[in-house]
Design an enzyme around this catalytic site. Structure first.
Site: not given
Lengths: 153, 153
Positions: B73, B80-81, B86, B101
């Site tokens: 993981s 930007e986020s 996984h 974003c």
């Protein structure tokens, strides 16, 4: 639709409750939230970590960051996958994701907890199944459910 | 549907290209991948970080973990986020999310890069718009696009 097609479709369903998948992903839109909470790094991190604990998840790592002029991004990596949040306090909005696998934890409980803690007056949730890789719809064992589970690094 | 409803719906559309939203979220199903890549912590981290760079994202934090008996993981927090992955090497499958974003980076380029690097022979992508909070469909400024952007912590 032929009988064969219908039987094939039925075999993909588990009692009308959806498909067996490796992961369950909740995409949560938190609108009309408490704006002061969404701009407070300590509050956002505490709420997200508490949500993971509330869902009985095993927390592996936590990373939260604040941006100028406003907005917080944060991730809680859990043994069962992750929780993430991105906040736009200027719009009273936060995008939250809860990605889980295995049967142990209840992401819907964490979602309800987050809605309440951020005071969202207009939330919505979309559930996506991730990793539908068995057309026979057999239940696929997940690593976290394995007895031998442990984190390596 | 009344004329008023139709006009309202039209006002939500930007030239048939979808709605203005704060975020764009790609949910990527990587099936039939190179299994040895999916179980190698260094490879998975390098590919995900490279994908973020490939998309011209600003990397803020990186967290990757390996689990026993198998599976990785990882999260790449970007200004930007985020990007997340996984992996289930036992099934040749990885679930990847690219949440971005602003108008600067191109998540679809990162998605194509990931499909190629993991050798997925059966990928699929779902694009979700996150944070559609303006019914007038005005373009909402994003914090990362603001001139004064900088990370606080």
């Amino acid at each position: 639709m032929s009988l064969r097609d219908r039987l094939s479709l039925q075999s993909l369903l588990k009692g009308g409750c959806g498909l067996h998948a490796l992961g369950t992903h909740l995409l949560i839109e938190l609108r009309d939230c408490n704006r002061s909470a969404l701009k407070d790094l300590k509050i956002v991190e505490e709420v997200m970590v508490s949500a993971a604990r509330y869902a009985k998840a095993t927390i592996v790592d936590v990373s939260f960051h604040e941006f100028n002029p406003f907005g917080i991004s944060g991730m809680v990596v859990i043994a069962e996958s992750h929780l993430s949040i991105h906040t736009w306090p200027e719009y009273g909005y936060a995008a939250v994701d809860i990605f889980t696998c295995g049967d142990v934890i209840k992401p819907e409980d964490a979602a309800q907890y987050l809605i309440e803690r951020f005071g969202s007056r207009n939330p919505s949730i979309v559930e996506m199944k991730r990793g539908i890789i068995s057309c026979s719809n057999e239940k696929l064992p997940h690593k976290v459910c394995d007895v031998g589970f442990q984190m390596v690094s």
